[in-house]
Scaffold this motif. Sequence first.
Motif, PDB file in Angstrom:
ATOM      1  N   TYR A  71      -9.117 -21.578   3.974  1.00 16.24           N
ATOM      2  CA  TYR A  71      -9.160 -22.601   2.929  1.00 16.24           C
ATOM      3  C   TYR A  71     -10.025 -22.044   1.807  1.00 16.24           C
ATOM      4  O   TYR A  71     -11.246 -21.963   1.922  1.00 16.24           O
ATOM      5  CB  TYR A  71      -9.745 -23.893   3.502  1.00 16.24           C
ATOM      6  CG  TYR A  71      -9.990 -24.993   2.499  1.00 16.24           C
ATOM      7  CD1 TYR A  71      -9.171 -25.173   1.381  1.00 16.24           C
ATOM      8  CD2 TYR A  71     -11.042 -25.889   2.695  1.00 16.24           C
ATOM      9  CE1 TYR A  71      -9.402 -26.198   0.480  1.00 16.24           C
ATOM     10  CE2 TYR A  71     -11.283 -26.927   1.798  1.00 16.24           C
ATOM     11  CZ  TYR A  71     -10.461 -27.070   0.688  1.00 16.24           C
ATOM     12  OH  TYR A  71     -10.701 -28.084  -0.205  1.00 16.24           O
ATOM     13  N   ARG A 120      -0.509 -20.411   7.209  1.00 14.33           N
ATOM     14  CA  ARG A 120      -0.991 -20.108   5.860  1.00 14.33           C
ATOM     15  C   ARG A 120      -2.151 -21.047   5.519  1.00 14.33           C
ATOM     16  O   ARG A 120      -2.183 -22.216   5.902  1.00 14.33           O
ATOM     17  CB  ARG A 120       0.104 -20.319   4.816  1.00 14.33           C
ATOM     18  CG  ARG A 120       1.364 -19.479   4.954  1.00 14.33           C
ATOM     19  CD  ARG A 120       1.079 -18.004   5.054  1.00 14.33           C
ATOM     20  NE  ARG A 120       1.071 -17.616   6.467  1.00 14.33           N
ATOM     21  CZ  ARG A 120       0.410 -16.592   6.958  1.00 14.33           C
ATOM     22  NH1 ARG A 120      -0.340 -15.857   6.170  1.00 14.33           N
ATOM     23  NH2 ARG A 120       0.465 -16.301   8.229  1.00 14.33           N
ATOM     24  N   ARG A 150      -4.977 -22.549   2.367  1.00  7.34           N
ATOM     25  CA  ARG A 150      -4.839 -23.328   1.142  1.00  7.34           C
ATOM     26  C   ARG A 150      -5.653 -22.690   0.022  1.00  7.34           C
ATOM     27  O   ARG A 150      -6.625 -21.980   0.274  1.00  7.34           O
ATOM     28  CB  ARG A 150      -5.332 -24.755   1.362  1.00  7.34           C
ATOM     29  CG  ARG A 150      -4.484 -25.570   2.330  1.00  7.34           C
ATOM     30  CD  ARG A 150      -5.046 -26.983   2.461  1.00  7.34           C
ATOM     31  NE  ARG A 150      -6.293 -27.004   3.221  1.00  7.34           N
ATOM     32  CZ  ARG A 150      -7.210 -27.956   3.132  1.00  7.34           C
ATOM     33  NH1 ARG A 150      -7.051 -28.957   2.271  1.00  7.34           N
ATOM     34  NH2 ARG A 150      -8.306 -27.920   3.869  1.00  7.34           N
ATOM     35  N   GLU A 198       6.352 -25.266   7.542  1.00 12.91           N
ATOM     36  CA  GLU A 198       5.008 -25.121   6.960  1.00 12.91           C
ATOM     37  C   GLU A 198       5.087 -25.176   5.440  1.00 12.91           C
ATOM     38  O   GLU A 198       6.008 -24.642   4.821  1.00 12.91           O
ATOM     39  CB  GLU A 198       4.405 -23.789   7.417  1.00 12.91           C
ATOM     40  CG  GLU A 198       2.967 -23.569   7.019  1.00 12.91           C
ATOM     41  CD  GLU A 198       2.418 -22.245   7.532  1.00 12.91           C
ATOM     42  OE1 GLU A 198       1.198 -22.065   7.453  1.00 12.91           O
ATOM     43  OE2 GLU A 198       3.222 -21.405   7.993  1.00 12.91           O
ATOM     44  N   SER A 215       2.273 -24.939   1.908  1.00  9.08           N
ATOM     45  CA  SER A 215       0.943 -24.837   1.317  1.00  9.08           C
ATOM     46  C   SER A 215       1.102 -24.598  -0.174  1.00  9.08           C
ATOM     47  O   SER A 215       1.540 -23.529  -0.591  1.00  9.08           O
ATOM     48  CB  SER A 215       0.141 -23.700   1.956  1.00  9.08           C
ATOM     49  OG  SER A 215      -1.127 -23.581   1.326  1.00  9.08           O
TER      50      SER A 215
END
Length: 344
Positions: A233, A267, A269, A298, A300
């Motif tokens: 993140y 993945r 962010r 998924e 992101s």
Amino acid sequence: MKTPLFILCTKRVPKPEKVDHLFESGKVYNVGTLEVKAGETVYLEEGSVVCGCVSALFAHGMKILGNGILNGCVWHPKEENGEVRPMISLVFCNDVKIQGITMVDGGSWHMVPGACRNVEIEDVNIMSRVCTGDGIDIVGCEDVTLRNSFIRASDDCVCIKAASYPDPAANRNVKNILVEHCVLWNAEPGNGVEIGYEVRCDEISDITFRDLDIVHCQQSGGVLTIHNADRAYIHNIVYEDIRVEDAQAKFIDIKVLDSKYSLDRSRGRVEDIFFRNIEILNGNFPVSIIRGFEMHTEMSWPQNIHFDNVVVLGEHINSPSDLHMVVELSNDIWFNGKVHVKRI
């Protein structure tokens, strides 16, 4: 620019009273790998040339000081990469200071603190010429300051990562990094200021790049880039008061992606990214890219990305189109306080 003349101005670093590894002016040394222990000081007098690498493990309170040269040419054939090792490798080292030295011609990455805390790097010069010749890679560290330095790198000049190099322990969170008052020259591959690709940790945050002069960013790389190819993140990243003289390919390049460097299965962010008082002064008008990641299992999307007082070749930027920017799979892109790509 193949044969530039570098005139490097660095403050004189006086020799401290306690020196454990002294390299005298006018002499050339071949140290192989110099192992530095906790509390030790390495001092390179002006006019000294030290061929080899420096390695430190759990060396809390260690210092590398002076105005001499650390030379990596003995580790690789001319114009070819050498054995994969940093010229300065720090692992699990706290309260470190590196000041004044010049590093030239390493066979790979030049300075790599990994899993370290409270590292101060000041007034260093780095010049590389081989591919993957990164300048400074800050890997899995907290509380690191880099200032008043010059880096001419044949790959990333300054890079933030969480990865297994220089040690598997460096797959850890990154926080409180400040890079300021530096002059950067990215040559051939790589990027000027990079976060990624390897970000194998939970969080990378509170990173500031401030008062930088980027004199060249050549060929395929980007000037200010975030490539989230793992699970981290990445947030609260600030770029401010940055001047760019020559950007030949990409300006801003932010991506969440699955790449050849990826190891994490999910993945991460990218959020809360701030660009303030950034100007491209000369050369081309490069493209910029913000792109998220979306598969059937998924998704992101980068979001909450702010541009304030960005100027390219005298043109004040007020929208993605003004910036020649491609925006895909992204939300909440702001220019001068107005949102232009809004979450639906």
